[in-house]
Design an enzyme around this catalytic site. Sequence first.
Site, PDB file in Angstrom:
ATOM      1  N   PRO A  14      32.338   5.488  -8.145  1.00 39.96           N
ATOM      2  CA  PRO A  14      31.990   5.349  -9.352  1.00 39.96           C
ATOM      3  C   PRO A  14      30.287   5.389  -9.411  1.00 39.96           C
ATOM      4  O   PRO A  14      29.528   5.099  -8.646  1.00 39.96           O
ATOM      5  CB  PRO A  14      32.282   3.982  -9.553  1.00 39.96           C
ATOM      6  CG  PRO A  14      32.316   3.435  -8.074  1.00 39.96           C
ATOM      7  CD  PRO A  14      32.828   4.632  -7.275  1.00 39.96           C
ATOM      8  N   LEU A  16      26.996   5.746 -12.135  1.00 38.28           N
ATOM      9  CA  LEU A  16      26.558   5.318 -13.391  1.00 38.28           C
ATOM     10  C   LEU A  16      25.740   6.541 -14.298  1.00 38.28           C
ATOM     11  O   LEU A  16      25.182   7.302 -13.537  1.00 38.28           O
ATOM     12  CB  LEU A  16      25.414   4.190 -13.414  1.00 38.28           C
ATOM     13  CG  LEU A  16      24.930   3.393 -14.780  1.00 38.28           C
ATOM     14  CD1 LEU A  16      26.280   3.034 -15.348  1.00 38.28           C
ATOM     15  CD2 LEU A  16      24.013   2.417 -14.721  1.00 38.28           C
ATOM     16  N   CYS A  96      26.233  -2.707  -6.160  1.00 40.48           N
ATOM     17  CA  CYS A  96      25.261  -2.153  -6.894  1.00 40.48           C
ATOM     18  C   CYS A  96      24.092  -2.948  -6.813  1.00 40.48           C
ATOM     19  O   CYS A  96      24.267  -4.347  -6.981  1.00 40.48           O
ATOM     20  CB  CYS A  96      25.476  -1.886  -8.441  1.00 40.48           C
ATOM     21  SG  CYS A  96      24.151  -1.270  -9.408  1.00 40.48           S
ATOM     22  N   HIS A 167      30.264   1.008   1.497  1.00 39.75           N
ATOM     23  CA  HIS A 167      29.326   1.913   1.433  1.00 39.75           C
ATOM     24  C   HIS A 167      28.490   1.497   2.696  1.00 39.75           C
ATOM     25  O   HIS A 167      27.933   0.306   2.935  1.00 39.75           O
ATOM     26  CB  HIS A 167      28.298   1.722   0.360  1.00 39.75           C
ATOM     27  CG  HIS A 167      27.311   2.493   0.188  1.00 39.75           C
ATOM     28  ND1 HIS A 167      26.533   3.042  -0.909  1.00 39.75           N
ATOM     29  CD2 HIS A 167      26.547   3.451   1.227  1.00 39.75           C
ATOM     30  CE1 HIS A 167      25.528   3.870  -0.818  1.00 39.75           C
ATOM     31  NE2 HIS A 167      25.515   4.091   0.530  1.00 39.75           N
ATOM     32  N   GLY A 208      29.191   6.777   1.635  1.00 40.27           N
ATOM     33  CA  GLY A 208      27.748   7.008   1.969  1.00 40.27           C
ATOM     34  C   GLY A 208      27.540   8.206   2.755  1.00 40.27           C
ATOM     35  O   GLY A 208      27.838   8.402   3.943  1.00 40.27           O
ATOM     36  N   ARG A 230      27.681  11.575  -4.423  1.00 42.87           N
ATOM     37  CA  ARG A 230      26.442  12.338  -5.033  1.00 42.87           C
ATOM     38  C   ARG A 230      27.045  13.879  -4.975  1.00 42.87           C
ATOM     39  O   ARG A 230      26.807  14.797  -5.619  1.00 42.87           O
ATOM     40  CB  ARG A 230      25.229  12.265  -4.618  1.00 42.87           C
ATOM     41  CG  ARG A 230      24.557  11.033  -5.230  1.00 42.87           C
ATOM     42  CD  ARG A 230      23.094  10.815  -4.846  1.00 42.87           C
ATOM     43  NE  ARG A 230      23.682  10.020  -3.315  1.00 42.87           N
ATOM     44  CZ  ARG A 230      22.572   9.576  -2.297  1.00 42.87           C
ATOM     45  NH1 ARG A 230      21.169   9.941  -2.608  1.00 42.87           N
ATOM     46  NH2 ARG A 230      22.616   9.029  -1.430  1.00 42.87           N
TER      47      ARG A 230
END
Length: 329
Positions: A14, A16, A96, A167, A208, A230
């Site tokens: 997920p 943002l 987060c 993570h 990660g 990413r």
Amino acid sequence: MADVSFNRRISIAPMLDWTDRHYRYFMRRITRHTLLYTEMVTTGAILFGKGDYLGFNSDEHPVALQLGGSDPADMAECARRAEARGYDEVNINVGCPSDRVQNGRFGACLMAEPDTVAACITAMQKAVAIPVTVKCRIGIDDMDEYAHLDDFIRRVADAGCDTFIIHARKAWLQGLSPKENREIPPLMYDRVYLLKEHFPQLHLSINGGVKTLEEAKQHLQYQDGVMIGREAYANPYMFAEVDREFYADAHAIPSREAVIESMVPYVNEQVASGARVWHVARHMLGIFQGQPGGRIWRRYLSENGTRATDGQLLLDALEARQAGIKYSE
């Protein structure tokens, strides 16, 4: 897309502003089996917001809702609504580190409140039949020894949670931005591997810094699943091999061009519903990552995307890329 089984072997994190419904639909044109997650949605947005924060396309399955909150009753009600809408999983954000999230008392700060997370798990599992999972860090601030992580996992697992995505970085709640928290704290994969040794009965996915499918294969020697963040956004077509490599699905892999062409009707449908072309096209910038003409593709979309009125933008960008490649030869 064809119906597929729900399997967490490979998932996309997920993120943002990134993993919205348009991105998820786009990724389903590339991979059938990868588990997709929504952006984090807060309980306040779902319960009191004016928009529809749970909307998704049925083609997105398997898809999980990531939920931000800490009140067990609110979390249970949001989980109930998510199940009613057809989500395959609800995930609790315990990772987060942003100030906004901390002020709302959810995200990574909840690693210091395992009993709160456990209470949310209990309430949510009573409310729904779909899986309720947790995504967390390996630690926060000075609570960064393995013993702290072990204690958190143990207490939340005792409440009934059997699936964690971890993570492999700690989070600094003060002093680092969310972006810095994704880059500066060192990755400690060995700590997540050790968790699997100590909790073999749990389903653990590692997250990660994973940039290639080969790296994912290495992690799967020690973990049940791998979550990619990413890189999945920057280089989406890397997932074209996922179904074959990780799910033994030998269906034909669509070309980049075929994926793009399949998005044209979707773009037109979204525009007819009030969306802008750029809302969809921005997620497609990386499909030619590392390929000839990739820069031309990105530039054409970036320069023309905000004023485009329909899906013809994608076809024109393809044509511009091909023309640029021929000119350079």
